[in-house]
Design a protein around this motif. Structure first.
Motif, short mmCIF file in Angstrom:
data_model
loop_
_atom_site.label_atom_id
_atom_site.label_comp_id
_atom_site.label_asym_id
_atom_site.label_seq_id
_atom_site.Cartn_x
_atom_site.Cartn_y
_atom_site.Cartn_z
N ARG A 29 48.32 49.63 118.33
CA ARG A 29 47.23 48.84 118.28
C ARG A 29 46.75 47.42 117.08
O ARG A 29 46.00 48.49 116.05
N ASN A 30 46.52 46.49 117.05
CA ASN A 30 46.20 46.00 115.94
C ASN A 30 46.96 46.15 114.84
O ASN A 30 46.70 46.64 113.17
N TYR A 71 50.66 44.98 111.68
CA TYR A 71 50.67 43.75 111.71
C TYR A 71 52.25 44.04 110.80
O TYR A 71 51.78 45.19 109.92
N CYS A 113 49.53 37.62 111.07
CA CYS A 113 48.65 37.04 112.03
C CYS A 113 47.45 36.56 110.18
O CYS A 113 47.59 36.87 109.32
N LEU A 160 42.68 34.71 114.21
CA LEU A 160 42.37 35.46 114.00
C LEU A 160 41.28 34.79 114.07
O LEU A 160 40.22 35.44 113.27
N TYR A 168 36.56 36.13 112.17
CA TYR A 168 36.71 37.22 111.99
C TYR A 168 36.56 37.86 110.43
O TYR A 168 37.67 36.87 109.90
N GLU A 222 35.65 45.58 113.79
CA GLU A 222 37.31 45.64 113.80
C GLU A 222 37.99 45.89 112.18
O GLU A 222 38.46 45.77 111.73
N ILE A 248 42.44 46.43 111.19
CA ILE A 248 43.32 45.74 111.46
C ILE A 248 44.04 46.35 110.34
O ILE A 248 44.15 46.05 109.24
N THR A 299 48.18 54.33 109.00
CA THR A 299 46.94 54.44 109.46
C THR A 299 45.83 54.82 109.06
O THR A 299 45.53 55.56 110.07
#
Length: 592
Positions: free
Chosen positions: A2-3, A5, A32, A153, A156, A180, A182, A443
């Protein structure tokens, strides 16, 4: 995952959309765009009389080449020849892409793209689609990116880069729903200059910049002290270059009791002073080398402002003692050639560039009936985040393109920054297309940012306005050694106690809180760079430096160096030369 790129592009101006499109065209589709406001920023909201795009000459019979253009780009010193070579080599490719997307650059009946002379250049490489060139670029590029299906987005605000072991792994954003995270393999900053450093600025109020993101991540900066300042309007922030000066408007000041003074008329030979007003069109940025020429106008305006007066341009009347026959030959020839001789400045402007008049009319100011308030404002940062030939910063997998990147040296031809919004992103995208598969997807864990303190008497706006005003006074066009040092000490103290000193009215201001924190980091880096360079380099480019009340002359030896700022030091590295390489077609063909 998730999230996650492959690449995150931060910013939604000409550089951001262009970079995203280049990435897509090179086959990197998992990307993105992250933006705090899709309609914010410099590209969409600023311009000049005819906002310039600088590219290889495609029209005149003088003859041009990549080498010639590179030589002119870095002629002012303090710039790597390799960077200039890249800007020149890719300019035609990037320009034609914009033309094919529908940016309305003018052509003659044969299809040649017409050009003209811009500041710090004597060729006809400059072109324009009018006052809103970068806006048209942004709009056309946005349509292309949307057609590509690239997610945007919006809302943000990036407040921190995710960096571990000098590698970038993504961004932390502040949104309406909180923080958030990313993640990505690479991040490209297309956020423009740190526009809120200065109170007196031509940058739109919607433009904040995010150079502080890179500074807090540990990047090196290049030539951060090199800024351009010039005459701009106050009520509606806009550059008053080109046509706005070439029609020779009336300058006047008003003191607190309403007394009006045409201060230019009392300071010089009138033929010289009004010829210098005309030259402000070509030589709009303040230049410490031209204080006896066109930049004398800036100094006289600044002196009136220092006295507490307001300063205006009046297009409805000629300046006191104005006579066409007394202008310089250059001014007379230009006004004759463009067929804009008329009795008043506004009539001349309507003949020369009616779009320049309409622009102000559309923003609530009627130049045919009212004076235009002006001041000396920050307009462009020739320095910024240090990048290599592929637009990568000194933090791995973190890139910068457009005005965020510190490509340019002491001087740059007008419009070359618009070229770099396209070239910088192209270089990053092309490079990433070759290495993206080899970058591991990680991550790493990151701490959640602190929430600011809430107060019945919030201090955020107070500190923002007070410090940006001090930056304009002490660290702008005039830089005194002791004043900059004292300001630096004050900024560093505030930064050490930031979470206690800076308070907000509610947590809806968290994004603004962190945006100011990034601006403060940029202020500190700028003052550190200026303080070190004032006595070493002296007065050059857009600034006049003093120590103990004495103006410091330029040490021209430093034109051979780039100023590099990191978290601890300011140092000077020799510039590299323009590459002397002949491409061998047959060898390059084998690489396809």
């Amino acid at each position: 995952m998730r999230n996650f790129y492959d690449v995150i592009v931060v910013g939604s101006g000409a550089a951001g959309f262009s970079t995203a499109d280049w990435l897509h065209s090179f086959g990197i589709k998992n990307i993105c765009i992250v933006t705090e406001g899709i309609n914010c920023g410099t590209s969409r909201n600023t311009g000049s009389d005819k906002q310039t795009y600088y590219k290889l000459d495609m029209c005149s019979d003088a003859g041009d080449s990549v080498l010639k253009m590179a030589q002119d780009i870095c002629a002012g010193g303090g710039m790597n020849g390799s960077d200039a070579f890249i800007e020149a080599a890719n300019s035609a490719r990037c320009f034609m892409r914009l033309a094919e997307l529908g940016v309305p650059f003018p052509t003659d009946r044969f299809g040649r793209f017409a050009g003209y002379r811009t500041d710090h250049d004597n060729t006809c490489r400059a072109t324009s689609a009018g006052p809103l060139t970068s806006k048209y670029m942004t709009e056309k590029l946005q349509k292309k990116v949307e057609k590509n299906g690239t997610p945007i987005l919006d809302g943000y605000r990036v407040i921190k880069l995710i960096v571990k072991n000098n590698k970038c792994f993504g961004v932390i954003c502040c949104t309406a729903n909180g923080f958030e995270f990313i993640y990505s393999k690479a991040v490209i900053l297309c956020t423009g200059a740190p526009a809120k450093i200065y109170s007196h600025s031509v940058y739109p109020e919607s433009q904040a910049g995010a150079t502080g993101l890179a500074i807090e991540a540990g990047v090196e900066l290049s030539n951060f002290q090199e800024w351009q300042y010039g005459i701009a309007s106050v009520k509606f922030r806009w550059n008053l270059s080109g046509s706005y000066q070439q029609v020779i408007p009336r300058y006047f000041s008003v003191d607190t009791d309403g007394t009006e003074t045409e201060f230019l008329a009392s300071n010089d030979n009138l033929s010289d002073i009004y010829s210098n007003v005309f030259l402000k069109g070509y030589q709009w940025p303040f230049d410490s080398k031209k204080i006896d020429g066109s930049s004398k106008i800036d100094l006289l305006v600044f002196k009136e402002l220092e006295k507490g007066k307001r300063v205006f341009l009046d297009y409805t009347k000629n300046p006191e003692g104005f006579q066409f026959k007394n202008l310089s030959d250059e001014a007379k020839e230009y006004l004759l050639e463009t067929e804009c001789l008329a009795d008043t400045p506004i009539e001349r402007l309507m003949k020369l560039n009616p779009k320049a008049v309409k622009l102000y009319k559309d923003n609530g100011i009627d130049l045919t009936a009212e004076p235009l308030e002006i001041r000396i404002a920050a307009q462009h940062n020739n320095g910024g985040i240090r990048t290599d030939l592929n637009s990568e910063t000194t933090v791995k997998n973190l890139f910068a393109a457009g005005e965020a990147a510190g490509k340019f040296g002491v001087y740059r031809p007008g419009g070359s920054a618009l070229n770099d919004t396209q070239v910088g992103g192209l270089r990053a995208a092309e490079y990433l297309s070759r290495i993206i598969e080899s970058i591991d997807a990680e991550t790493p864990d990151v701490e959640v940012p602190k929430l600011p303190k809430i107060s019945e008497n919030p201090t955020l706006k107070k500190y923002e306005s007070e410090l940006s005003l001090k930056m304009s006074i002490c660290a702008g066009i005039f830089r005194d050694c002791d004043a900059v040092k004292n300001l630096l000490t004050e900024l560093e103290k505030i930064n050490r106690n930031f979470y206690d000193l800076i308070t907000v009215k509610d947590h809806l201001q968290t994004g603004e809180f962190y945006s100011f924190k990034l601006t403060l980091s940029s202020m500190i880096s700028l003052c550190r760079t200026e303080f070190d360079s004032i006595t070493k380099i002296g007065s050059r480019g857009g600034c006049i430096c003093t120590k103990d009340g004495v103006r410091l002359p330029e040490n021209v030896e430093y034109r051979k160096y780039i100023t590099v700022t990191d978290s601890d030091t300011v140092r000077y590295e020799p510039v590299d030369e323009i590459p002397n390489e002949k491409p061998v077609f047959e060898k390059l063909l084998k690489n396809i």
